[in-house]
Design an enzyme around this catalytic site. Sequence first.
Site, PDB file in Angstrom:
ATOM      1  N   ALA A   1      -9.509   5.761   4.825  1.00  0.00           N
ATOM      2  CA  ALA A   1      -9.399   6.939   5.704  1.00  0.00           C
ATOM      3  C   ALA A   1     -10.723   7.658   5.885  1.00  0.00           C
ATOM      4  O   ALA A   1     -11.467   7.890   4.937  1.00  0.00           O
ATOM      5  CB  ALA A   1      -8.359   7.928   5.193  1.00  0.00           C
ATOM      6  N   GLY A   2     -11.006   8.020   7.131  1.00  0.00           N
ATOM      7  CA  GLY A   2     -12.145   8.860   7.449  1.00  0.00           C
ATOM      8  C   GLY A   2     -13.361   8.146   7.992  1.00  0.00           C
ATOM      9  O   GLY A   2     -14.275   8.784   8.516  1.00  0.00           O
TER      10      GLY A   2
ATOM     11  N   ASN B   1      -8.551   1.888  10.365  1.00  0.00           N
ATOM     12  CA  ASN B   1      -7.714   1.599  11.524  1.00  0.00           C
ATOM     13  C   ASN B   1      -8.239   2.329  12.752  1.00  0.00           C
ATOM     14  O   ASN B   1      -8.719   1.726  13.708  1.00  0.00           O
ATOM     15  CB  ASN B   1      -6.265   1.956  11.232  1.00  0.00           C
ATOM     16  CG  ASN B   1      -5.309   1.585  12.364  1.00  0.00           C
ATOM     17  OD1 ASN B   1      -4.147   1.922  12.349  1.00  0.00           O
ATOM     18  ND2 ASN B   1      -5.774   0.866  13.381  1.00  0.00           N
ATOM     19  N   THR B   2      -8.194   3.669  12.709  1.00  0.00           N
ATOM     20  CA  THR B   2      -8.546   4.464  13.883  1.00  0.00           C
ATOM     21  C   THR B   2      -9.970   4.195  14.366  1.00  0.00           C
ATOM     22  O   THR B   2     -10.216   4.149  15.581  1.00  0.00           O
ATOM     23  CB  THR B   2      -8.376   5.962  13.581  1.00  0.00           C
ATOM     24  OG1 THR B   2      -7.083   6.191  13.023  1.00  0.00           O
ATOM     25  CG2 THR B   2      -8.528   6.792  14.842  1.00  0.00           C
TER      26      THR B   2
ATOM     27  N   LYS C   1       0.854  -1.188   0.000  1.00  0.00           N
ATOM     28  CA  LYS C   1       0.000   0.000   0.000  1.00  0.00           C
ATOM     29  C   LYS C   1       0.892   1.241   0.000  1.00  0.00           C
ATOM     30  O   LYS C   1       1.691   1.452   0.917  1.00  0.00           O
ATOM     31  CB  LYS C   1      -0.913   0.025   1.216  1.00  0.00           C
ATOM     32  CG  LYS C   1      -1.844   1.237   1.208  1.00  0.00           C
ATOM     33  CD  LYS C   1      -2.472   1.493   2.554  1.00  0.00           C
ATOM     34  CE  LYS C   1      -3.147   2.860   2.548  1.00  0.00           C
ATOM     35  NZ  LYS C   1      -3.594   3.268   3.897  1.00  0.00           N
TER      36      LYS C   1
END
Length: 259
Positions: A187-188, A209-210, A100
């Site tokens: 993301a997001g 992830n987050t 990635k």
Amino acid sequence: MDQLTIAGRAYHSRLLVGTGKYRDFDETRAAVEASGAQIVTVAIRRTNLGQTAGEPNLLDFLPPSRYTLLPNTAGCYTAEEAVRTLRLARELLDGHSLVKLEVLGDPHTLFPNMPETLAAARTLVSEGFQVMVYCSDDPIMARELETIGCVAIMPLASLIGSGMGIVNPWNLRIILDQASVPVIVDAGVGTASDAAIAMELGCAGVLMNTAIAKATKPVLMASAMRKAVEAGREAFLAGRMPRREYQASASSPSSGLIA
């Protein structure tokens, strides 16, 4: 459930997860297991894969025999840095070619630097890497990355770690309409409904992830994300009913009513 195919390999899970920001490797393993993910991203510059002797090794908790490890270039701000990092990853993972790529523009927004991303993609593809690439939601940039030879396009839904969900579904739809490789939202994503929306739009998968690692209960959130991705994919395949503004439609037939 239909399978996700990337670079000629099929996966039954369309949820991809990261391995950063967890309390420890035990929590990482528990969350990944609950997510059902088969592809797991690893930040080469931040995670020990054996390059630091005497420290816990992620490979002991998430063995390559069970998961497809996806080394990424998190923390890289130039094409040169990113290419060097993935060359190291290939050495550490015995010739592993699926990677990635992400080249960041600044440490505040973590928005992708697209000129540097394009330069790195060209070099990596020419060296035989199978490149999944984090990018802006610019349809022109996405098309160029596919032309270069990237095996998956990964536009951001919103800023990394923001949890804001998909802020520009219109651009994402254009990217989806023109792409012939998997489009994976990266993301997001903040919660399960964000993941479901991405899949309902037609995305091939979601990477996060987050949203899992920083949930109050990461393992439970991982399970929720698994279900959301599956439900969103099924809804996309089923085809939603048309939206009818200012027009009601009875759910039962109006003829043949009992007097």
